[in-house]
Scaffold this motif. Sequence first.
Motif, short mmCIF file in Angstrom:
data_model
loop_
_atom_site.label_atom_id
_atom_site.label_comp_id
_atom_site.label_asym_id
_atom_site.label_seq_id
_atom_site.Cartn_x
_atom_site.Cartn_y
_atom_site.Cartn_z
N HIS A 64 0.82 -1.21 0.00
CA HIS A 64 0.00 0.00 0.00
C HIS A 64 0.85 1.26 0.00
O HIS A 64 0.45 2.29 -0.57
N ASN A 68 0.50 4.01 -2.99
CA ASN A 68 0.24 5.42 -2.72
C ASN A 68 1.25 6.33 -3.40
O ASN A 68 0.90 7.38 -3.95
N ARG A 84 -6.35 6.22 -3.04
CA ARG A 84 -5.29 6.50 -2.08
C ARG A 84 -5.73 6.12 -0.67
O ARG A 84 -6.87 6.36 -0.27
N ALA A 85 -4.79 5.56 0.09
CA ALA A 85 -5.06 5.24 1.49
C ALA A 85 -4.94 6.50 2.33
O ALA A 85 -4.20 7.44 1.99
N LEU A 92 1.16 6.69 6.06
CA LEU A 92 -0.07 5.94 5.84
C LEU A 92 -0.50 5.31 7.15
O LEU A 92 0.33 4.89 7.96
N PHE A 94 -2.13 2.31 9.15
CA PHE A 94 -2.49 0.89 9.18
C PHE A 94 -2.81 0.53 10.62
O PHE A 94 -2.15 0.99 11.55
N VAL A 107 -6.85 -0.94 6.51
CA VAL A 107 -6.44 0.31 5.87
C VAL A 107 -7.72 1.03 5.42
O VAL A 107 -8.72 0.38 5.06
N TYR A 109 -9.45 3.89 2.81
CA TYR A 109 -9.25 4.53 1.51
C TYR A 109 -10.24 5.67 1.32
O TYR A 109 -11.37 5.62 1.83
#
Length: 341
Positions: A64, A68, A84-85, A92, A94, A107, A109
């Motif tokens: 991911h 991204n 996009r996360a 990012l 998680f 995650v 989005y």
Amino acid sequence: MTDYEAIIHYAWRAYDHTRTISSIENISAKVSTNSVFQMNMADGNVLIAKVTVFGSFEGFAEDHTIVNVLANNLPVRYANFLSRALMKGNQLFFHRYIDNDTDAWVVFYRPIHIQEKSPKRLNLDQVAKLGREMAAFHRDCTLVSGTLPSSNRDMTTDVDSLLRDLPELYPDHQDMIRRHCHAFLKNTFRLNILGFEKIPVFVDWNIGNFSINKDGSLASRWDYDWFRISTRVSDFYFLSRVVSDVGDQDEFTYEVERMTEDRFLHFLRAYHEVFPLSRAEIRFTKEAYRFFLLNYVLRLGRYFFRPEIAKKLTADVLQVHLPTLDEKFDAEVLVKGLGLD
């Protein structure tokens, strides 16, 4: 049974406790063990949550992160192509959830705009259009590949992992599977895959994973379960399924015949006009397909697919697809069809 909605609530509180989720809807495809949910927020916005129990948390986060960066760095025509996360601070976000029965990671989005789904069966003009679009996308991925985070995964290590676990996984089919693993490794060396340019590939190009504009150009792509950094040839098997005469089907198996159709050669010719392929790359189509069967069905299928689907696909690979591969598919037909002989 795992309460995925509870896991999403835990993850969201860790992400931003100041915003409230009003409701959660399961929008999963019902094929894999991964689950996708639409989060309807109290403030009127919509977000997407993905809960995964397949693979490893580290691999999930790595993939991911690369996606991204890719979404950010691709040329402007792909500005809204990839989802996009969400980030928290400069990273990012998680969330890993662990209890006595579950190890899952989440995650979030931003929703992606879906234009038109590809037809279940394409006409020849649409096949050629898709060929040109995929060539342009692959070519543009090469422009930004040097800016992407590194990936720790490659085909050889995946096949080595299968070989190591063979006695436990497939005690009754060891000889046949080992023979195909060694054939892959030998042919990979012979074709010098290490010399192939590596780009981001999504592998699973079925019509439920991407949308197109009215003119047939690529509009958006989602579902990054099998994303990896590899040769562009890794995308071709599933694209052969999209352009096949059979078209999209609810019940499926991973037969090689899709790559023997004239329609696939029609796709490759259109692709080749935009982003030329080498003889070695075309010859590797057989090995990329072999790798797909070995890695994504035999090695990982029991984790990724729902049990009843995994059982059927595994049986098909062991009883039909691998035993008949050399008899049914000759990459030289494609080499000659592209005038590369």
